[in-house]
Enzyme design. Structure first.
Site, PDB file in Angstrom:
ATOM      1  CD  GLU A  87      -3.003  -0.787   0.023  1.00  0.00           C
ATOM      2  OE1 GLU A  87      -3.428   0.371  -0.177  1.00  0.00           O
ATOM      3  OE2 GLU A  87      -3.307  -1.749  -0.707  1.00  0.00           O
ATOM      4  CB  SER A 477     -51.016 -31.534  37.647  1.00  0.00           C
ATOM      5  OG  SER A 477     -52.314 -32.004  37.363  1.00  0.00           O
TER       6      SER A 477
END
Length: 783
Positions: A87, A477
């Site tokens: 770069e 229940s």
């Protein structure tokens, strides 16, 4: 002639001054109002929020930009060299603008007849990314970029600029910065990158989508080679390193592979909670570290238990129908389209895939199935469960006798490969189908409230609805222990006698007559309180609720952590009010914790990006019921497992207590159970409240899931007994009368009582006098 020269010089001077003044004016205009570069000192970009499990592993990340900030000294030197080489090779020589670099890139691109190098320096790229976010390519923008780059170089060190660049650069797949890219693509930290990996990542800087190593690996390799050449040209690696790096194998992984969704329902619950409390911006951009209570081993055990339990339930309910069917005229041949559509998965043992029925042999009781270009045999023994769905018959009441009863040539079915043999031409298959019922598990640590596992359904990818936290289903229940506990604190004891006989009562606003019944539609006469809970007798529970009062029971439920609306009538005794699995499991924790209600904890700590603790959660308890009542209820719920409807949980072979729950028409099945360390709840049912098959109660549908989960998570753990408090005594009683056991007692039990409430009368002989003469009738009900 002299005059002409003077005019020409004057004209040239005028042009020069005009151009110079125009340039100065433009320079002044374009350089005015430049962004403030001081903002780079406080570089705080959006970073990833990470979620951790109890042992520090990461299970999830949230972000708008997938970035992990990393100091320069924690980045591999190879990676730094690779980015600089490709770069900005003169990065450490120029002052922000590299005129030699621009000329070199121009010549290189002309020679290559394509763009291989750019002229922008790393400093200019930082400027474009952080200060000039307008992507328009204009002369004005280039001037401003150049000016800002020069200012940045004067203000910041090269190391600071590199730090900004390597943390800001886009690397594809929503990844920003080298650390996030390194973790996702290679599953390692940036400091661990080798030369080959560094070169590949550096190659992404120019065109991360085009050179994507996941989608376009060959392109990425070509770009990697170019980066390595630049590193060699710049003297950053030698020829040997260059050649070795080219040959180095690159193991690219996707983010999905790195962070498989091991706890998706739990993670989504965390996401929603944090977003609601702190807002989306902080969650997705703030870089929080969220430490949770979930245990991955237990989470995976929960997921596995649900899968196994629902598969078994689905097969008990029967075979629904083939997935689809091909229509063809020649039963011996299939067209190419049919073969192509049949199964595309690798055909290994355990693989579940689609197959097409070719031929059914009723005599040999086997079915020939086409899977791609292979064939398999589906024997009747591996599809015996596949009776046609019949809600009126339990699974054991009918079995498939002939595969032709449910299959036809051309049917597309789901099969699993269970055997492959070299000396046998066909694979051996079993018939499968995807369960339509759903289930949820919620498990918390009794002494801390830490949520160790939560699974809200069979498959998060198909349904994100969390049935542990979001569903409100009737507990049936499973609600009864709350009624019984409230009754104990109203003066009843495990030996109190309740008349189990027909009961009629007006109910609801219209006061319609309600005629409840027991599950087996029988009545058992005078029965001890203890037996009513163990055998889950409906009529007894309703009478108990009537005795203690509905208001008292609702207030009691609130004290035990039930926040949902509750029916203010006698149907409350049978669990008619919708509750979440989390609420009901939390209520049972009161029994496990000696009467203390523990608050479920999902998150132990949240830290922001600067290390500040935003919240820290410690175990939180509040007194709910007495220790004595909690222990007596635990003792009764232990008996539910050893003597009653929760009998399947006995297979755990350690002290456990729990209660089943089943609603009308078998629409919901529950089992909430606990040992001294863990409280776990399981719910099973259909999202649309369709009835399950005959006999699919909490005992059959939910308890096995609970058992498989608890067996796995308690494997190797010490067996711990329940500790009873001083205010409790253990008394041997007659199972039939509830009185003290005598030599004539046919069946006895050891039962816990509050001191002073234990029976003092011995049970007489079964044939001595009328039953009413020896029952202690604590209640006298008229029906």
């Amino acid at each position: 002639m002299k005059k002409f020269i003077k005019i020409s010089l004057f004209f040239l001077l005028f042009i020069f001054l005009l151009v110079a003044s125009t340039g100065i004016a433009l320079w002044y205009l374009w350089s005015s109002n430049l962004p403030y570069i001081g903002s780079l000192k406080d570089y705080n970009p959006p970073i990833i929020t990470e979620v951790f499990v109890d042992d520090g592993q990461i299970i999830g990340k949230f972000s708008d930009e997938k970035r992990v900030l990393v100091p320069l000294d924690e980045i591999s030197e190879h990676a730094i060299n690779a980015f600089i080489a490709v770069e900005d090779a003169r990065f450490f020589q120029h002052k922000g603008i590299d005129f030699f670099g621009i000329l070199r890139a121009l010549l290189k691109n002309i020679k290559a007849r394509r763009i291989e190098q750019g002229g922008s320096t790393i400093t200019q790229q930082v400027t474009k990314s952080l200060l000039l976010k307008n992507p328009a390519r204009t002369y004005k923008r280039k001037v401003r970029e150049a000016l800002l780059s020069l200012q940045i170089e004067r203000e910041f060190s090269k190391e600071k600029i590199l730090y900004l660049y390597l943390n800001q650069i886009y690397m594809g797949h929503g990844l920003y910065g080298i650390e996030a890219a390194s973790e996702v693509y290679f599953g390692k930290k940036a400091r661990e990158l080798n030369i080959a990996e560094s070169a590949l990542l550096a190659g992404l800087a120019r065109a991360p989508s085009r050179d994507d190593p996941i989608k376009h690996f060959n392109r990425a390799k070509l770009r990697q080679k170019y980066v390595l050449e630049r590193m060699k040209d710049e003297g950053l690696i030698d020829d040997k390193q260059f050649k070795e790096s080219l040959k180095t194998e690159l193991k690219i992984q996707s983010e999905k592979e790195q962070y498989p969704k091991k706890a998706p329902y739990f993670l989504e619950y965390i996401r929603q909670s944090i977003e609601k409390k702190y807002g989306r911006h902080l969650l997705y951009r703030g870089g929080l570290k969220i430490y949770t209570t979930v245990n991955l081993k237990m989470q995976m055990a929960a997921k596995k238990a649900i899968k196994k339990g629902l598969d078994e339930l689905d097969k008990r309910e029967g075979f629904r129908s083939p997935r689809r069917r091909f229509i063809f005229s020649d039963e011996e041949k299939f067209n190419d389209q049919m073969i192509e559509r049949s199964g595309k998965n690798p055909l290994e043992i355990g693989t579940i895939t689609e197959g097409t029925v070719i031929k059914i042999d009723s005599i040999n009781q086997e079915t020939l199935v086409q899977i791609g270009d292979k064939k398999g045999i589906l024997p009747l023994s591996e599809m015996k469960w596949a009776r046609m769905v019949d809600p009126e018959k339990a699974y054991f009441e009918s079995k498939l006798q002939d595969p032709a009863d449910v299959l036809t040539p051309g049917d597309i079915i789901t099969v699993k490969i269970i055997k492959k043999a070299k000396d046998f031409p066909h694979m051996i298959l079993s018939l499968e189908q995807t369960p339509e019922a759903q289930a949820a598990i919620f498990c918390l640590e009794a002494k801390t409230g830490y949520v160790k596992a939560m699974v809200g359904g069979l498959d998060f990818s198909k349904s994100q609805f969390n049935r542990a936290t979001q569903a409100r289903r009737q507990p049936g229940s499973a609600f009864k222990p709350i009624i019984y506990a409230a009754a104990l604190d109203k003066g009843l004891t495990p030996s109190s006698i309740i008349i189990d006989a027909p009961f009629i009562s007006p109910i609801g606003e219209e006061e319609k007559l309600w005629k409840p019944k027991n599950y087996k539609e029988k009545f058992y006469g005078p029965t001890p309180f203890r037996t009513g809970l163990i055998k889950s007798r409906n009529i007894m529970t309703i009478k108990i609720l009537k005795k203690i009062g509905v208001k008292h029971a609702i207030d009691y439920a609130r004290r035990m952590g039930i926040d949902s609306p509750l029916s203010a009538d006698l149907s409350l005794a049978l669990g008619s009010s919708g509750l979440s699995l989390v609420d009901l499991t939390k209520a049972y924790s009161v029994f496990a914790n000696g009467g203390m209600l523990v608050k479920p904890v999902f998150i132990t700590k949240i830290i922001d990006r600067n290390g500040k603790i935003l919240e820290e959660n410690q175990p939180s308890f509040s007194e709910s019921i007495s220790q004595e009542t909690a222990y007596i209820m635990t003792d009764l719920l232990k008996a539910v497992v050893t003597e009653g409807t929760g009998w399947r949980a006995k297979a755990l072979s350690r002290p456990v207590a729990g209660k089943t729950g089943t609603t009308n028409d078998l629409r919901d099945a529950w089992f909430i159970g606990f040992n001294p360390t863990l409280v776990t709840g399981v719910w099973v049912g259909y999202d649309d409240s369709s009835p399950m098959g005959k006999g699919e109660t909490g005992s059959r549908a939910a308890c096995p899931i609970w058992l498989n989960f608890m067996r796995e998570v308690l494997k190797g753990e010490a067996i711990i007994p329940f500790q009873h408090p001083e205010g409790v005594v253990i008394t041997k009683i007659d199972a039939r009368t509830g009185l003290l056991a005598s030599p004539s007692s046919q069946k006895t039990h050891f039962q816990a009582f509050k001191k002073g409430t234990e029976p003092t009368t011995y049970s007489p002989k079964p044939d001595s006098g009328k039953p009413g003469e020896f029952f202690q009738l604590d209640m006298d009900y008229s029906n």
